[in-house]
Design an enzyme around this catalytic site. Structure first.
Site, PDB file in Angstrom:
ATOM      1  N   ILE A  71       0.833  -1.201   0.000  1.00 17.03           N
ATOM      2  CA  ILE A  71       0.000   0.000   0.000  1.00 17.03           C
ATOM      3  C   ILE A  71       0.875   1.263   0.000  1.00 17.03           C
ATOM      4  CG2 ILE A  71      -1.880   1.215   1.196  1.00 17.03           C
ATOM      5  CD1 ILE A  71      -2.609  -1.621   0.066  1.00 17.03           C
ATOM      6  N   CYS A 130       7.160  -0.796   8.211  1.00 16.32           N
ATOM      7  CA  CYS A 130       6.492  -0.993   6.915  1.00 16.32           C
ATOM      8  C   CYS A 130       7.534  -1.378   5.869  1.00 16.32           C
ATOM      9  CB  CYS A 130       5.753   0.278   6.485  1.00 16.32           C
ATOM     10  SG  CYS A 130       5.068   0.110   4.822  1.00 16.32           S
ATOM     11  N   LYS A 165       5.915  -0.816  16.863  1.00 16.96           N
ATOM     12  CA  LYS A 165       5.576  -1.991  16.037  1.00 16.96           C
ATOM     13  C   LYS A 165       6.790  -2.409  15.222  1.00 16.96           C
ATOM     14  CE  LYS A 165       2.117  -3.695  12.757  1.00 16.96           C
ATOM     15  NZ  LYS A 165       0.838  -3.379  12.090  1.00 16.96           N
ATOM     16  N   THR A 193       4.470  -7.192   8.645  1.00 16.19           N
ATOM     17  CA  THR A 193       4.494  -8.231   7.608  1.00 16.19           C
ATOM     18  C   THR A 193       5.908  -8.699   7.256  1.00 16.19           C
ATOM     19  OG1 THR A 193       4.462  -6.456   5.991  1.00 16.19           O
ATOM     20  CG2 THR A 193       2.345  -7.474   6.545  1.00 16.19           C
TER      21      THR A 193
HETATM   22  C1  SIN Z   1       1.554  -0.262   3.813  1.00 13.48           C
HETATM   23  O1  SIN Z   1       0.890   0.773   3.927  1.00 13.48           O
HETATM   24  O2  SIN Z   1       2.304  -0.463   2.839  1.00 13.48           O
HETATM   25  C2  SIN Z   1       1.474  -1.321   4.862  1.00 13.48           C
HETATM   26  C3  SIN Z   1       1.704  -0.801   6.207  1.00 13.48           C
HETATM   27  C4  SIN Z   1       2.740  -1.528   6.974  1.00 13.48           C
HETATM   28  O3  SIN Z   1       3.194  -2.599   6.595  1.00 13.48           O
HETATM   29  O4  SIN Z   1       3.148  -1.022   8.020  1.00 13.48           O
END
Ligand code: SIN
Length: 305
Positions: A71, A130, A165, A193
């Site tokens: 994203i 992220c 996080k 992730t």
């Molecule tokens: C994203 O917005 O690409 C994902 C957010 C994240 O992994 O922290």
């Protein structure tokens, strides 16, 4: 009736079921599916200083046991967040944690400062993990010193609950968690992730425009549990478990491993009502197993042979 409440960084969550950032918008999007006041807390999509359009598409690809996303931290920016999203969040009884993203070390604190002035949230989750952005994100969270600097700067501008996080894409997540704890974090959430990739065999093109993305869903649950276990043993502050939680058995597994709370992510895309269902089912599990207080379950892992 079991007492499901958990205390993290001075915040008492009515139960340990929270939403994972990026899978629940700013809460309002799910109001038709979930009684938001029944869940322990909402962690919002990341908020950055300036608006971000995010990455080009395709930015989601389904995999056999989860999804890949890229994203790119798309969001409306902190000013519009305060104007458009905060009034609804303020009207809720459930606890609200705002996930914060930054391109620079100082941006995190700058965003928090603006939200502090506006008021009405219970805390923050610093996104240093992220995998889908060139500046910030995982580049910060793979380095213990940078993670500590961001945490320290954020701590200077808020007394509220501060969660960091972390990414699993490191050699020693325990060391990074410890750096965050020493810099003033109230809790650690793990995992963001895992870097992953998928290729369309007909076009021979990567399924994501950015080639790689972040993998979430049931495929990552064993990795997430191992990282929770590692962090629980590295720090004294509470750990919030995230990664592939699909049902109440998964919730219980994380709690037994030592997570003080959990965040539900990908499962929201399959069943947008899952978080409220999990609160109900966790209460039922506790009653069936005569657990009077959820804290008696947390960290009850049996490591004897
Ligand atoms: C994203 O917005 O690409 C994902 C957010 C994240 O992994 O922290």
């Amino acid at each position: 009736m079991t007492d499901l409440s958990v205390k993290i960084g001075g915040v008492v969550f009515a139960n340990p079921i929270l939403t994972a950032s990026g899978t629940f918008g700013s809460g309002e999007e799910f109001a038709g599916f979930v009684d938001l006041n029944k869940i322990g807390g909402i962690v919002t999509k990341a908020v950055s200083f300036a608006p971000r359009p995010g990455n080009p598409g395709p930015r989601i690809a389904e995999t056999s046991c989860g999804i890949l996303n890229s994203i790119g931290l798309a969001n409306v920016g902190v000013e519009r967040f305060v104007e458009e999203k905060l009034p609804f969040l303020r009207s809720l009884k459930t606890k609200v944690m705002v996930n914060i993203a930054g391109k620079t070390i100082n941006e995190y604190a700058a965003v928090i400062k603006i939200i502090e002035t506006a008021g009405g949230v219970d805390g923050y989750e610093l996104n240093v993990s992220c995998p889908n952005v060139k500046e910030g994100g995982i580049a910060f969270g793979t380095d213990a010193e940078t993670t500590a600097r961001i945490t320290k700067e954020a701590r200077k501008v808020t007394d509220k609950c501060l969660i960091v996080k972390l990414t699993p894409n490191v050699t020693s997540i325990g060391q990074i968690a410890l750096a965050a704890e020493n810099a003033g974090a109230d809790a650690i959430s793990v995992i963001n992730t895992l870097v992953g990739m998928a290729v369309d065999i007909h076009t021979k093109k990567p399924k994501l425009a950015t080639i790689t993305g972040g993998l979430s869903g049931p495929a990552v649950k064993p990795v997430a549990l191992a990282k929770v276990f590692e962090v629980v043993n590295a720090v004294k502050i509470p750990v919030i478990g995230i990664g592939g939680i699909m049902n109440v058995d998964d919730v219980v597994e994380f709690l037994i491993t030592g997570a003080a709370a959990v965040q539900i992510g990908t499962a929201n895309f399959i069943n947008p009502g899952i978080t409220e269902k999990l609160v109900f089912e966790l209460a039922k599990y506790c009653e069936k197993n005569q657990i009077q207080n959820i804290n008696n379950l947390i960290g009850s892992i049996n490591l004897n042979n």
